[in-house]
Enzyme design. Structure first.
Site, short mmCIF file in Angstrom:
data_model
loop_
_atom_site.label_atom_id
_atom_site.label_comp_id
_atom_site.label_asym_id
_atom_site.label_seq_id
_atom_site.Cartn_x
_atom_site.Cartn_y
_atom_site.Cartn_z
N ARG A 16 46.41 -6.36 -11.68
CA ARG A 16 45.70 -5.08 -11.63
C ARG A 16 44.32 -5.18 -10.96
O ARG A 16 43.73 -4.19 -10.60
CB ARG A 16 45.57 -4.51 -13.06
CG ARG A 16 46.89 -4.05 -13.62
CD ARG A 16 46.85 -3.91 -15.13
NE ARG A 16 47.03 -5.18 -15.83
CZ ARG A 16 47.06 -5.34 -17.14
NH1 ARG A 16 46.92 -4.29 -17.93
NH2 ARG A 16 47.24 -6.53 -17.69
N LYS A 23 41.60 -13.78 -11.30
CA LYS A 23 40.81 -12.84 -12.09
C LYS A 23 39.64 -13.50 -12.82
O LYS A 23 38.51 -13.01 -12.79
CB LYS A 23 41.72 -12.15 -13.11
CG LYS A 23 41.00 -11.28 -14.10
CD LYS A 23 41.95 -10.39 -14.85
CE LYS A 23 42.74 -11.10 -15.90
NZ LYS A 23 43.52 -10.15 -16.72
C1 UD1 Z 1 47.18 -9.28 -23.87
C2 UD1 Z 1 47.94 -9.14 -25.18
C3 UD1 Z 1 47.56 -7.80 -25.82
C4 UD1 Z 1 46.07 -7.71 -26.02
C5 UD1 Z 1 45.32 -7.99 -24.71
C6 UD1 Z 1 43.84 -8.14 -25.01
C7 UD1 Z 1 50.07 -10.32 -24.89
C8 UD1 Z 1 51.50 -10.17 -24.63
N1 UD1 Z 1 49.36 -9.19 -24.92
O1 UD1 Z 1 47.60 -8.25 -23.00
O2 UD1 Z 1 48.21 -7.68 -27.08
O3 UD1 Z 1 45.74 -6.44 -26.53
O4 UD1 Z 1 45.76 -9.22 -24.11
O5 UD1 Z 1 43.09 -8.25 -23.83
O6 UD1 Z 1 49.61 -11.42 -25.08
N2 UD1 Z 1 48.30 -15.41 -19.12
C9 UD1 Z 1 48.80 -16.69 -18.89
N3 UD1 Z 1 50.09 -16.83 -18.52
C10 UD1 Z 1 50.96 -15.79 -18.40
C11 UD1 Z 1 50.44 -14.50 -18.67
C12 UD1 Z 1 49.13 -14.34 -19.02
O7 UD1 Z 1 48.06 -17.66 -18.99
O8 UD1 Z 1 52.13 -16.02 -18.09
C13 UD1 Z 1 46.88 -15.26 -19.47
C14 UD1 Z 1 46.11 -14.37 -18.52
O9 UD1 Z 1 45.54 -15.13 -17.49
C15 UD1 Z 1 45.07 -13.72 -19.41
C16 UD1 Z 1 45.70 -13.74 -20.79
O10 UD1 Z 1 46.79 -14.64 -20.73
O11 UD1 Z 1 43.86 -14.45 -19.44
C17 UD1 Z 1 46.20 -12.37 -21.21
O12 UD1 Z 1 47.12 -11.92 -20.23
P1 UD1 Z 1 47.07 -10.42 -19.67
O13 UD1 Z 1 48.13 -10.27 -18.67
O14 UD1 Z 1 45.70 -10.07 -19.31
O15 UD1 Z 1 47.54 -9.67 -21.00
P2 UD1 Z 1 47.24 -8.18 -21.43
O16 UD1 Z 1 48.25 -7.30 -20.80
O17 UD1 Z 1 45.83 -7.85 -21.24
CA CA Z 2 44.03 -8.89 -20.37
#
Ligand code: UD1
Ligand code: CA
Length: 420
Positions: A16, A23
Protein backbone atom coordinates in the site's frame (compact mmCIF):
# COMPACT_ATOMS: atom_id res chain seq x y z
CA UNK A 1 14.73 -8.91 31.31
CA UNK A 2 16.64 -12.18 31.63
CA UNK A 3 14.36 -14.45 29.67
CA UNK A 4 13.26 -12.20 26.83
CA UNK A 5 13.98 -12.37 23.15
CA UNK A 6 12.38 -10.29 20.41
CA UNK A 7 11.22 -10.97 16.89
CA UNK A 8 10.55 -7.99 14.63
CA UNK A 9 8.42 -8.77 11.59
CA UNK A 10 9.63 -6.69 8.67
CA UNK A 11 9.48 -8.90 5.60
CA UNK A 12 6.25 -7.55 4.14
CA UNK A 13 6.05 -5.87 0.78
CA UNK A 14 4.32 -2.78 2.06
CA UNK A 15 2.17 -2.92 -1.07
CA UNK A 16 0.00 0.00 0.00
CA UNK A 17 3.04 2.30 0.18
CA UNK A 18 3.50 1.88 -3.59
CA UNK A 19 7.24 2.28 -3.14
CA UNK A 20 10.45 0.86 -4.54
CA UNK A 21 12.07 0.89 -1.12
CA UNK A 22 10.97 -1.38 1.74
CA UNK A 23 8.30 0.17 3.93
CA UNK A 24 10.31 -0.02 7.15
CA UNK A 25 13.10 2.09 5.63
CA UNK A 26 10.81 5.04 4.96
CA UNK A 27 11.78 7.87 7.28
CA UNK A 28 9.69 9.62 9.89
CA UNK A 29 11.34 12.82 11.11
CA UNK A 30 14.62 11.74 9.53
CA UNK A 31 14.65 8.25 11.08
CA UNK A 32 13.62 5.00 9.37
CA UNK A 33 10.42 3.48 10.76
CA UNK A 34 12.19 0.29 11.85
CA UNK A 35 14.68 2.30 13.92
CA UNK A 36 11.84 3.45 16.18
CA UNK A 37 11.01 -0.19 16.85
CA UNK A 38 14.69 -1.08 17.37
CA UNK A 39 15.02 1.80 19.86
CA UNK A 40 12.08 0.44 21.86
CA UNK A 41 13.57 -3.05 21.90
CA UNK A 42 16.89 -1.65 23.09
CA UNK A 43 15.22 0.21 25.93
CA UNK A 44 13.43 -2.85 27.34
CA UNK A 45 16.49 -5.06 27.68
CA UNK A 46 15.73 -7.89 25.29
CA UNK A 47 18.62 -10.38 25.18
CA UNK A 48 18.51 -11.13 21.46
CA UNK A 49 16.69 -9.52 18.57
CA UNK A 50 15.72 -11.38 15.42
CA UNK A 51 14.51 -9.40 12.43
CA UNK A 52 12.50 -11.25 9.79
CA UNK A 53 13.22 -9.80 6.35
CA UNK A 54 11.93 -10.69 2.92
CA UNK A 55 11.04 -8.03 0.40
CA UNK A 56 14.28 -6.31 -0.69
CA UNK A 57 15.90 -7.76 2.40
CA UNK A 58 19.43 -6.73 1.40
CA UNK A 59 18.49 -3.04 1.68
CA UNK A 60 17.12 -3.45 5.20
CA UNK A 61 19.99 -5.73 6.18
CA UNK A 62 22.49 -3.07 5.17
CA UNK A 63 20.74 -0.64 7.47
CA UNK A 64 20.45 -2.90 10.54
CA UNK A 65 23.05 -2.83 13.33
CA UNK A 66 25.46 -5.81 13.35
CA UNK A 67 24.11 -7.38 16.53
CA UNK A 68 20.67 -8.06 15.04
CA UNK A 69 20.07 -11.58 13.79
CA UNK A 70 18.49 -11.52 10.36
CA UNK A 71 16.08 -14.25 9.33
CA UNK A 72 15.00 -14.53 5.71
CA UNK A 73 11.37 -15.26 4.96
CA UNK A 74 11.69 -16.72 1.47
CA UNK A 75 8.03 -16.48 0.52
CA UNK A 76 5.84 -13.83 2.06
CA UNK A 77 3.15 -16.12 3.36
CA UNK A 78 1.90 -13.94 6.19
CA UNK A 79 2.77 -12.91 9.73
CA UNK A 80 2.41 -16.43 11.23
CA UNK A 81 4.75 -17.77 8.57
CA UNK A 82 7.21 -14.98 9.38
CA UNK A 83 7.28 -16.05 13.04
CA UNK A 84 7.62 -19.70 12.00
CA UNK A 85 10.77 -18.79 10.07
CA UNK A 86 12.40 -18.01 13.43
CA UNK A 87 11.47 -21.38 14.98
CA UNK A 88 14.90 -22.98 14.57
CA UNK A 89 16.49 -20.33 16.73
CA UNK A 90 14.06 -21.01 19.55
CA UNK A 91 14.18 -24.82 19.82
CA UNK A 92 16.03 -24.90 23.10
CA UNK A 93 14.64 -21.66 24.48
CA UNK A 94 11.83 -21.64 26.99
CA UNK A 95 11.57 -17.98 27.98
CA UNK A 96 9.32 -15.25 26.62
CA UNK A 97 9.22 -13.88 23.09
CA UNK A 98 8.15 -10.38 22.26
CA UNK A 99 6.82 -10.11 18.70
CA UNK A 100 6.61 -6.65 17.15
CA UNK A 101 5.84 -5.35 13.69
CA UNK A 102 8.50 -3.26 11.99
CA UNK A 103 5.93 -0.68 10.85
CA UNK A 104 4.78 0.81 14.19
CA UNK A 105 6.92 3.89 14.91
CA UNK A 106 4.68 5.38 17.58
CA UNK A 107 4.99 2.61 20.16
CA UNK A 108 5.70 3.76 23.68
CA UNK A 109 8.29 1.91 25.71
CA UNK A 110 6.31 2.21 28.93
CA UNK A 111 3.37 0.40 27.42
CA UNK A 112 5.68 -2.38 26.19
CA UNK A 113 7.10 -2.65 29.68
CA UNK A 114 3.60 -2.96 31.10
CA UNK A 115 2.84 -5.81 28.66
CA UNK A 116 5.94 -7.64 29.86
CA UNK A 117 5.05 -7.04 33.50
CA UNK A 118 1.47 -8.22 33.06
CA UNK A 119 2.62 -11.23 31.07
CA UNK A 120 4.94 -12.36 33.85
CA UNK A 121 2.59 -11.60 36.69
CA UNK A 122 -0.45 -13.24 35.14
CA UNK A 123 1.49 -16.25 33.80
CA UNK A 124 -0.45 -15.89 30.56
CA UNK A 125 0.60 -17.79 27.44
CA UNK A 126 0.08 -14.63 25.42
CA UNK A 127 -0.31 -10.98 26.40
CA UNK A 128 -0.87 -8.55 23.57
CA UNK A 129 -1.47 -4.87 23.00
CA UNK A 130 -4.80 -3.38 21.97
CA UNK A 131 -5.98 0.14 21.25
CA UNK A 132 -9.39 1.75 21.07
CA UNK A 133 -9.51 3.75 17.84
CA UNK A 134 -12.01 5.97 16.03
CA UNK A 135 -11.43 4.26 12.72
CA UNK A 136 -10.70 0.54 13.11
CA UNK A 137 -10.60 -0.05 9.36
CA UNK A 138 -7.59 -2.07 8.29
CA UNK A 139 -6.84 -3.46 11.75
CA UNK A 140 -7.62 -6.81 13.36
CA UNK A 141 -10.62 -6.47 15.72
CA UNK A 142 -10.57 -7.94 19.22
CA UNK A 143 -13.41 -10.39 19.74
CA UNK A 144 -14.30 -10.84 23.41
CA UNK A 145 -16.67 -13.25 25.11
CA UNK A 146 -19.23 -11.28 27.15
CA UNK A 147 -17.05 -8.22 26.63
CA UNK A 148 -14.32 -9.82 28.75
CA UNK A 149 -12.21 -12.80 27.79
CA UNK A 150 -10.46 -12.53 24.44
CA UNK A 151 -11.70 -15.20 22.08
CA UNK A 152 -10.07 -14.22 18.79
CA UNK A 153 -8.68 -11.49 16.59
CA UNK A 154 -10.73 -10.98 13.45
CA UNK A 155 -8.80 -9.49 10.55
CA UNK A 156 -10.38 -6.53 8.75
CA UNK A 157 -11.11 -8.43 5.56
CA UNK A 158 -12.88 -11.21 7.50
CA UNK A 159 -14.82 -9.00 9.91
CA UNK A 160 -18.57 -9.10 9.31
CA UNK A 161 -21.66 -7.52 10.90
CA UNK A 162 -21.08 -6.17 14.41
CA UNK A 163 -17.42 -7.16 14.24
CA UNK A 164 -16.79 -4.32 11.82
CA UNK A 165 -17.90 -1.81 14.46
CA UNK A 166 -15.56 -3.09 17.16
CA UNK A 167 -13.29 -0.20 18.08
CA UNK A 168 -10.75 -2.27 19.98
CA UNK A 169 -7.99 -3.28 17.60
CA UNK A 170 -4.82 -5.35 17.58
CA UNK A 171 -1.69 -3.18 17.55
CA UNK A 172 0.57 -6.08 16.59
CA UNK A 173 2.66 -6.33 19.77
CA UNK A 174 2.56 -9.69 21.50
CA UNK A 175 4.44 -11.36 24.31
CA UNK A 176 4.31 -15.17 24.11
CA UNK A 177 5.66 -18.07 26.07
CA UNK A 178 8.09 -19.37 23.50
CA UNK A 179 7.31 -23.08 23.78
CA UNK A 180 3.54 -22.65 23.32
CA UNK A 181 4.00 -20.11 20.53
CA UNK A 182 6.15 -22.35 18.34
CA UNK A 183 4.04 -25.44 19.09
CA UNK A 184 0.69 -23.85 18.29
CA UNK A 185 1.83 -21.77 15.34
CA UNK A 186 2.15 -24.97 13.32
CA UNK A 187 -1.61 -25.37 13.64
CA UNK A 188 -2.44 -22.03 11.99
CA UNK A 189 -4.16 -22.62 8.65
CA UNK A 190 -3.94 -20.24 5.71
CA UNK A 191 -6.62 -17.57 5.66
CA UNK A 192 -9.37 -18.55 3.21
CA UNK A 193 -9.53 -15.19 1.44
CA UNK A 194 -5.88 -14.09 1.39
CA UNK A 195 -4.24 -17.54 1.51
CA UNK A 196 -1.80 -16.14 4.07
CA UNK A 197 -0.96 -17.54 7.51
CA UNK A 198 -2.14 -14.98 10.05
CA UNK A 199 -0.32 -14.72 13.37
CA UNK A 200 -3.53 -13.34 14.78
CA UNK A 201 -5.26 -16.72 14.25
CA UNK A 202 -3.12 -18.13 17.04
CA UNK A 203 -5.30 -16.30 19.56
CA UNK A 204 -8.36 -18.39 18.68
CA UNK A 205 -6.23 -21.55 18.86
CA UNK A 206 -4.95 -20.56 22.31
CA UNK A 207 -8.51 -19.87 23.42
CA UNK A 208 -9.71 -23.26 22.22
CA UNK A 209 -6.88 -24.91 24.17
CA UNK A 210 -7.93 -23.05 27.31
CA UNK A 211 -4.65 -21.08 27.45
CA UNK A 212 -4.60 -17.83 29.34
CA UNK A 213 -4.68 -14.74 27.11
CA UNK A 214 -4.22 -11.23 28.52
CA UNK A 215 -4.32 -7.81 26.92
CA UNK A 216 -2.97 -4.35 27.70
CA UNK A 217 -4.55 -1.24 26.20
CA UNK A 218 -2.38 1.60 24.88
CA UNK A 219 -2.27 4.82 26.93
CA UNK A 220 -3.00 6.77 23.78
CA UNK A 221 -4.67 5.09 20.82
CA UNK A 222 -2.36 6.76 18.35
CA UNK A 223 0.56 4.67 19.66
CA UNK A 224 -0.87 1.72 17.81
CA UNK A 225 -0.60 3.28 14.38
CA UNK A 226 0.83 0.88 11.82
CA UNK A 227 2.23 2.67 8.79
CA UNK A 228 0.71 0.98 5.75
CA UNK A 229 0.31 3.92 3.37
CA UNK A 230 1.74 7.34 2.59
CA UNK A 231 -1.17 8.86 4.42
CA UNK A 232 -0.20 6.94 7.57
CA UNK A 233 3.41 8.02 7.02
CA UNK A 234 2.38 11.69 7.02
CA UNK A 235 0.26 11.11 10.12
CA UNK A 236 3.17 9.48 11.97
CA UNK A 237 5.47 12.32 10.87
CA UNK A 238 3.05 14.88 12.22
CA UNK A 239 2.65 13.18 15.59
CA UNK A 240 6.37 12.55 16.12
CA UNK A 241 7.25 16.06 14.94
CA UNK A 242 5.03 17.59 17.59
CA UNK A 243 6.52 15.27 20.22
CA UNK A 244 10.02 16.40 19.24
CA UNK A 245 8.98 20.07 19.39
CA UNK A 246 7.36 19.58 22.78
CA UNK A 247 10.52 17.99 24.15
CA UNK A 248 12.73 20.73 22.73
CA UNK A 249 10.50 23.44 24.21
CA UNK A 250 10.56 21.67 27.59
CA UNK A 251 14.35 21.99 27.47
CA UNK A 252 14.19 25.79 27.28
CA UNK A 253 14.04 26.48 23.56
CA UNK A 254 11.52 28.98 22.16
CA UNK A 255 9.67 27.68 19.13
CA UNK A 256 7.64 30.60 17.92
CA UNK A 257 5.36 28.61 15.66
CA UNK A 258 5.39 24.82 16.13
CA UNK A 259 3.10 24.43 13.13
CA UNK A 260 5.72 25.67 10.70
CA UNK A 261 8.81 24.32 12.44
CA UNK A 262 10.26 20.99 11.34
CA UNK A 263 12.85 19.37 13.56
CA UNK A 264 14.07 15.84 12.90
CA UNK A 265 14.92 13.24 15.50
CA UNK A 266 18.32 13.40 17.16
CA UNK A 267 18.62 17.18 17.18
CA UNK A 268 19.92 18.97 20.26
CA UNK A 269 19.33 22.66 20.85
CA UNK A 270 20.62 24.70 23.77
CA UNK A 271 18.68 26.84 26.22
CA UNK A 272 17.31 30.25 25.22
CA UNK A 273 17.71 29.61 21.55
CA UNK A 274 14.78 30.85 19.49
CA UNK A 275 13.54 29.01 16.43
CA UNK A 276 11.58 31.35 14.22
CA UNK A 277 8.83 30.13 11.86
CA UNK A 278 9.32 28.14 8.65
CA UNK A 279 12.55 26.56 9.78
CA UNK A 280 13.70 23.04 8.94
CA UNK A 281 16.35 21.39 11.08
CA UNK A 282 17.49 17.98 9.87
CA UNK A 283 18.79 14.99 11.83
CA UNK A 284 22.01 14.94 13.88
CA UNK A 285 22.22 18.71 14.23
CA UNK A 286 23.52 20.41 17.37
CA UNK A 287 22.78 24.08 18.06
CA UNK A 288 24.10 25.91 21.08
CA UNK A 289 22.52 28.33 23.53
CA UNK A 290 21.05 31.80 22.87
CA UNK A 291 20.99 31.41 19.09
CA UNK A 292 18.36 32.78 16.74
CA UNK A 293 17.47 30.50 13.87
CA UNK A 294 15.16 31.53 11.04
CA UNK A 295 12.69 32.52 9.84
CA UNK A 296 13.03 30.39 6.68
CA UNK A 297 16.27 28.68 7.63
CA UNK A 298 17.33 25.17 6.73
CA UNK A 299 19.97 23.59 8.93
CA UNK A 300 20.95 20.34 7.31
CA UNK A 301 22.25 17.11 8.69
CA UNK A 302 25.37 16.76 10.84
CA UNK A 303 25.73 20.54 11.32
CA UNK A 304 27.16 21.93 14.56
CA UNK A 305 26.48 25.51 15.62
CA UNK A 306 27.92 27.15 18.74
CA UNK A 307 26.36 29.69 21.12
CA UNK A 308 25.00 33.17 20.33
CA UNK A 309 24.76 32.53 16.62
CA UNK A 310 22.25 34.32 14.41
CA UNK A 311 21.14 32.41 11.32
CA UNK A 312 18.59 34.46 9.44
CA UNK A 313 16.18 34.15 6.56
CA UNK A 314 16.75 32.08 3.39
CA UNK A 315 19.90 30.43 4.65
CA UNK A 316 21.11 26.87 4.35
CA UNK A 317 23.90 25.26 6.34
CA UNK A 318 24.88 21.74 5.46
CA UNK A 319 27.38 19.35 7.10
CA UNK A 320 29.25 22.31 8.57
CA UNK A 321 30.66 23.42 11.88
CA UNK A 322 30.28 26.97 13.06
CA UNK A 323 31.71 28.35 16.28
CA UNK A 324 30.06 30.82 18.65
CA UNK A 325 29.06 34.47 18.10
CA UNK A 326 28.69 34.20 14.33
CA UNK A 327 26.23 35.94 12.04
CA UNK A 328 24.79 34.66 8.81
CA UNK A 329 21.64 36.64 8.55
CA UNK A 330 20.47 36.61 4.97
CA UNK A 331 20.41 34.48 1.78
CA UNK A 332 23.52 32.39 2.27
CA UNK A 333 24.64 28.83 1.66
CA UNK A 334 27.36 27.23 3.72
CA UNK A 335 28.20 23.62 2.81
CA UNK A 336 30.95 21.29 4.13
CA UNK A 337 32.65 24.16 5.90
CA UNK A 338 34.46 24.76 9.16
CA UNK A 339 33.78 28.21 10.51
CA UNK A 340 35.45 29.64 13.61
CA UNK A 341 33.89 32.03 16.08
CA UNK A 342 32.94 35.72 15.68
CA UNK A 343 32.64 35.28 11.92
CA UNK A 344 30.33 37.52 9.94
CA UNK A 345 28.92 36.05 6.76
CA UNK A 346 27.37 38.72 4.57
CA UNK A 347 24.12 38.52 2.64
CA UNK A 348 24.31 36.23 -0.35
CA UNK A 349 27.59 34.45 0.39
CA UNK A 350 27.76 31.03 -1.21
CA UNK A 351 30.23 28.22 -0.77
CA UNK A 352 30.57 26.44 -4.10
CA UNK A 353 31.49 23.16 -2.42
CA UNK A 354 30.67 20.70 -5.21
CA UNK A 355 32.81 20.55 -8.35
CA UNK A 356 30.46 18.23 -10.20
CA UNK A 357 32.26 15.13 -8.94
CA UNK A 358 33.02 15.62 -5.28
CA UNK A 359 32.48 17.94 -2.37
CA UNK A 360 35.26 20.04 -0.86
CA UNK A 361 35.73 21.62 2.52
CA UNK A 362 36.43 25.29 3.19
CA UNK A 363 37.70 26.88 6.37
CA UNK A 364 36.87 30.31 7.67
CA UNK A 365 38.88 31.29 10.74
CA UNK A 366 37.84 33.39 13.78
CA UNK A 367 36.81 37.02 13.28
CA UNK A 368 36.80 36.71 9.46
CA UNK A 369 34.41 38.98 7.59
CA UNK A 370 32.89 37.59 4.41
CA UNK A 371 31.37 40.33 2.28
CA UNK A 372 27.96 40.25 0.66
CA UNK A 373 27.41 38.33 -2.53
CA UNK A 374 30.79 36.61 -2.43
CA UNK A 375 31.52 33.10 -3.61
CA UNK A 376 34.02 30.78 -1.96
CA UNK A 377 34.95 28.02 -4.40
CA UNK A 378 35.89 25.19 -2.05
CA UNK A 379 38.42 24.27 -0.91
CA UNK A 380 39.56 27.68 0.34
CA UNK A 381 40.99 28.94 3.62
CA UNK A 382 40.06 32.34 4.91
CA UNK A 383 42.45 33.39 7.64
CA UNK A 384 41.82 34.92 11.05
CA UNK A 385 40.43 38.46 10.83
CA UNK A 386 40.66 38.28 7.02
CA UNK A 387 38.14 40.17 4.90
CA UNK A 388 36.55 39.02 1.65
CA UNK A 389 35.22 42.05 -0.21
CA UNK A 390 31.65 42.16 -1.43
CA UNK A 391 31.08 40.46 -4.76
CA UNK A 392 34.43 38.62 -4.70
CA UNK A 393 35.03 35.14 -6.03
CA UNK A 394 37.67 33.34 -3.97
CA UNK A 395 38.87 30.62 -6.33
CA UNK A 396 39.48 27.00 -5.39
CA UNK A 397 42.63 26.20 -3.44
CA UNK A 398 43.21 29.84 -2.40
CA UNK A 399 44.52 30.61 1.07
CA UNK A 400 43.77 34.09 2.37
CA UNK A 401 46.33 34.83 5.09
CA UNK A 402 45.30 36.08 8.52
CA UNK A 403 44.27 39.73 8.60
CA UNK A 404 44.42 40.27 4.83
CA UNK A 405 41.76 41.70 2.56
CA UNK A 406 40.87 40.07 -0.75
CA UNK A 407 38.63 41.50 -3.40
CA UNK A 408 37.52 41.02 -6.99
CA UNK A 409 36.93 38.26 -9.48
CA UNK A 410 39.10 36.29 -9.00
CA UNK A 411 39.79 37.64 -5.51
CA UNK A 412 43.23 39.13 -4.98
CA UNK A 413 44.94 40.48 -1.88
CA UNK A 414 44.54 44.25 -1.92
CA UNK A 415 45.75 45.58 1.38
CA UNK A 416 46.61 44.72 4.91
CA UNK A 417 43.64 45.02 7.17
CA UNK A 418 44.09 47.83 9.65
CA UNK A 419 44.19 46.67 13.23
CA UNK A 420 41.54 48.26 15.36
C1 UD1 B 1 -1.37 -6.70 11.09
C2 UD1 B 1 -2.25 -7.63 11.91
C3 UD1 B 1 -3.48 -6.85 12.38
C4 UD1 B 1 -3.07 -5.63 13.16
C5 UD1 B 1 -2.07 -4.77 12.36
C6 UD1 B 1 -1.50 -3.71 13.27
C7 UD1 B 1 -1.94 -9.88 11.00
C8 UD1 B 1 -2.52 -10.93 10.14
N1 UD1 B 1 -2.65 -8.76 11.10
O1 UD1 B 1 -2.10 -6.30 9.94
O2 UD1 B 1 -4.28 -7.69 13.21
O3 UD1 B 1 -4.21 -4.89 13.50
O4 UD1 B 1 -0.98 -5.57 11.87
O5 UD1 B 1 -0.70 -2.81 12.54
O6 UD1 B 1 -0.90 -10.09 11.57
N2 UD1 B 1 5.15 -9.26 7.57
C9 UD1 B 1 6.13 -10.23 7.40
N3 UD1 B 1 5.90 -11.26 6.57
C10 UD1 B 1 4.73 -11.45 5.90
C11 UD1 B 1 3.72 -10.47 6.10
C12 UD1 B 1 3.96 -9.40 6.93
O7 UD1 B 1 7.21 -10.12 7.99
O8 UD1 B 1 4.60 -12.44 5.19
C13 UD1 B 1 5.43 -8.11 8.45
C14 UD1 B 1 5.30 -6.77 7.74
O9 UD1 B 1 6.53 -6.38 7.21
C15 UD1 B 1 4.81 -5.85 8.84
C16 UD1 B 1 4.10 -6.77 9.81
O10 UD1 B 1 4.47 -8.09 9.48
O11 UD1 B 1 5.88 -5.20 9.51
C17 UD1 B 1 2.59 -6.64 9.72
O12 UD1 B 1 2.21 -6.90 8.38
P1 UD1 B 1 1.15 -5.98 7.62
O13 UD1 B 1 0.98 -6.50 6.26
O14 UD1 B 1 1.49 -4.57 7.80
O15 UD1 B 1 -0.14 -6.38 8.46
P2 UD1 B 1 -1.46 -5.54 8.68
O16 UD1 B 1 -2.37 -5.77 7.53
O17 UD1 B 1 -1.14 -4.16 9.03
CA1 CA C 1 0.74 -2.92 9.20
Amino acid sequence: MQDLRTIILAAGKGTRMKSSIPKVLHEVCGKPIIQYVLDIVKSIGSLKTYVVLGHKSSLVKKYLPQDKIVIEQKQLLGTADAVKCAANYFRTYSGNVLVLCGDTPLLNKNVIRSILRKHKRSKAICTFLTAIVHDPQGYGRIIREDAQKVVAIREDKDAVGFERDIAEINVGVYCFKSKELFKTIKEVHPNKKKKEYYLTDIIELFFSKGYKIETVETEDSVEGLGVNSREHLALAENIIRHKILKKIMSQGVTVIDPHTTYIDSNVKIGKDTTIRPFTYIEKNVRIGERCIIGPFARIRLDTRIGNNVDIGNFTEISRSKMGSNCFMKHFSYLGDSLVGSHVNIGAGMVTANFDGKQKHTSRIADYAFIGSNSTLISPVKIGKKAVVGAGSVVTGGKIVPDGRVVMGVPAKIVAKKEEK
